[in-house]
Design a protein around this motif. Structure first.
Motif, PDB file in Angstrom:
ATOM      1  N   LYS A 111       0.825  -1.209   0.000  1.00  0.00           N
ATOM      2  CA  LYS A 111       0.000   0.000   0.000  1.00  0.00           C
ATOM      3  C   LYS A 111       0.862   1.263   0.000  1.00  0.00           C
ATOM      4  CE  LYS A 111      -4.307  -1.882   1.638  1.00  0.00           C
ATOM      5  NZ  LYS A 111      -5.481  -1.661   2.475  1.00  0.00           N
ATOM      6  N   GLU A 112       1.987   1.231   0.692  1.00  0.00           N
ATOM      7  CA  GLU A 112       2.903   2.370   0.649  1.00  0.00           C
ATOM      8  C   GLU A 112       3.422   2.564  -0.774  1.00  0.00           C
ATOM      9  OE1 GLU A 112       6.037   2.213   3.586  1.00  0.00           O
ATOM     10  OE2 GLU A 112       4.588   1.964   5.210  1.00  0.00           O
ATOM     11  N   PHE A 113       3.766   1.467  -1.446  1.00  0.00           N
ATOM     12  CA  PHE A 113       4.204   1.563  -2.830  1.00  0.00           C
ATOM     13  C   PHE A 113       3.116   2.182  -3.696  1.00  0.00           C
ATOM     14  CE2 PHE A 113       4.023  -0.094  -7.124  1.00  0.00           C
ATOM     15  CZ  PHE A 113       5.240   0.372  -7.622  1.00  0.00           C
ATOM     16  N   ALA A 114       1.869   1.732  -3.527  1.00  0.00           N
ATOM     17  CA  ALA A 114       0.751   2.252  -4.330  1.00  0.00           C
ATOM     18  C   ALA A 114       0.571   3.754  -4.087  1.00  0.00           C
ATOM     19  CB  ALA A 114      -0.534   1.493  -4.003  1.00  0.00           C
ATOM     20  N   ARG A 115       0.633   4.171  -2.835  1.00  0.00           N
ATOM     21  CA  ARG A 115       0.498   5.602  -2.529  1.00  0.00           C
ATOM     22  C   ARG A 115       1.655   6.401  -3.118  1.00  0.00           C
ATOM     23  NH1 ARG A 115      -2.224   3.515   2.083  1.00  0.00           N
ATOM     24  NH2 ARG A 115      -0.310   3.098   3.206  1.00  0.00           N
ATOM     25  N   ASP A 116       2.863   5.856  -3.039  1.00  0.00           N
ATOM     26  CA  ASP A 116       4.038   6.517  -3.613  1.00  0.00           C
ATOM     27  C   ASP A 116       3.894   6.618  -5.138  1.00  0.00           C
ATOM     28  OD1 ASP A 116       6.726   7.648  -3.394  1.00  0.00           O
ATOM     29  OD2 ASP A 116       7.398   5.795  -4.355  1.00  0.00           O
ATOM     30  N   PHE A 117       3.428   5.553  -5.759  1.00  0.00           N
ATOM     31  CA  PHE A 117       3.181   5.536  -7.199  1.00  0.00           C
ATOM     32  C   PHE A 117       2.217   6.664  -7.587  1.00  0.00           C
ATOM     33  CE2 PHE A 117      -0.061   4.327 -10.280  1.00  0.00           C
ATOM     34  CZ  PHE A 117       0.689   4.119 -11.433  1.00  0.00           C
ATOM     35  N   MET A 118       1.113   6.777  -6.845  1.00  0.00           N
ATOM     36  CA  MET A 118       0.112   7.788  -7.168  1.00  0.00           C
ATOM     37  C   MET A 118       0.648   9.195  -6.913  1.00  0.00           C
ATOM     38  SD  MET A 118      -2.630   7.821  -8.667  1.00  0.00           S
ATOM     39  CE  MET A 118      -4.240   8.490  -8.896  1.00  0.00           C
ATOM     40  N   GLY A 119       1.410   9.358  -5.849  1.00  0.00           N
ATOM     41  CA  GLY A 119       2.012  10.661  -5.568  1.00  0.00           C
ATOM     42  C   GLY A 119       2.970  11.080  -6.673  1.00  0.00           C
ATOM     43  N   LYS A 120       3.769  10.158  -7.160  1.00  0.00           N
ATOM     44  CA  LYS A 120       4.696  10.456  -8.267  1.00  0.00           C
ATOM     45  C   LYS A 120       3.929  10.788  -9.545  1.00  0.00           C
ATOM     46  CE  LYS A 120       8.629   7.839  -6.564  1.00  0.00           C
ATOM     47  NZ  LYS A 120       9.478   6.646  -6.762  1.00  0.00           N
ATOM     48  N   PHE A 121       2.832  10.078  -9.777  1.00  0.00           N
ATOM     49  CA  PHE A 121       2.014  10.381 -10.954  1.00  0.00           C
ATOM     50  C   PHE A 121       1.467  11.803 -10.867  1.00  0.00           C
ATOM     51  CE2 PHE A 121      -2.208  10.842 -12.783  1.00  0.00           C
ATOM     52  CZ  PHE A 121      -1.903  10.650 -14.120  1.00  0.00           C
ATOM     53  N   ARG A 122       0.896  12.156  -9.722  1.00  0.00           N
ATOM     54  CA  ARG A 122       0.322  13.503  -9.556  1.00  0.00           C
ATOM     55  C   ARG A 122       1.388  14.586  -9.714  1.00  0.00           C
ATOM     56  NH1 ARG A 122      -3.361  11.358  -4.821  1.00  0.00           N
ATOM     57  NH2 ARG A 122      -5.220  10.861  -6.022  1.00  0.00           N
TER      58      ARG A 122
END
Length: 115
Positions: free
Chosen positions: A96-107
């Motif tokens: 879940k941390e990876f998923a949140r980091d992924f989305m933060g990098k996308f934004r």
């Protein structure tokens, strides 16, 4: 007595064989009409070969931000599924941390590109 459910996916292709529309139905869903989707990920585990078999399709009108949301939500639900199967809460947290980091990098990338 064992029950069954059938899930059907229909993909309409354009002249270049790219997905134009995706519709799906499930016979125990309670709706007669097919639902539209812009993308799907379908994975099967082949136990004999010890390999994942998958189909990833998306329509031409799926926007980049929609794909990012789709991937993010899929990663989050995969983490939950993995947690239910293994009870490994530490790895669920990592996923879940990876998923949140992924989305933060996308934004951040979208902001830099002015989108």
């Amino acid at each position: 007595m064992m029950s069954q459910s059938t899930i059907s996916i229909q993909v309409d292709l354009d002249e270049q064989k790219l997905p134009e529309t995706i519709r799906w139905t499930a016979d125990n869903r309670g709706e007669d009409d097919a639902s539209r989707a812009k993308a799907f990920f379908l994975s099967f585990w082949d136990g004999a070969e010890k390999t994942a078999l998958r189909i990833d399709l998306w329509t031409k009108d799926m926007m980049v931000d929609e794909m990012a949301d789709f991937v993010y939500q899929t990663l989050m639900t995969m983490a939950d599924t993995y947690g239910r199967a293994t009870q490994y809460a530490d790895q669920v947290t990592d996923m879940k941390e990876f998923a949140r980091d992924f989305m933060g990098k996308f934004r951040k990338k979208q902001q830099q590109e002015g989108k």
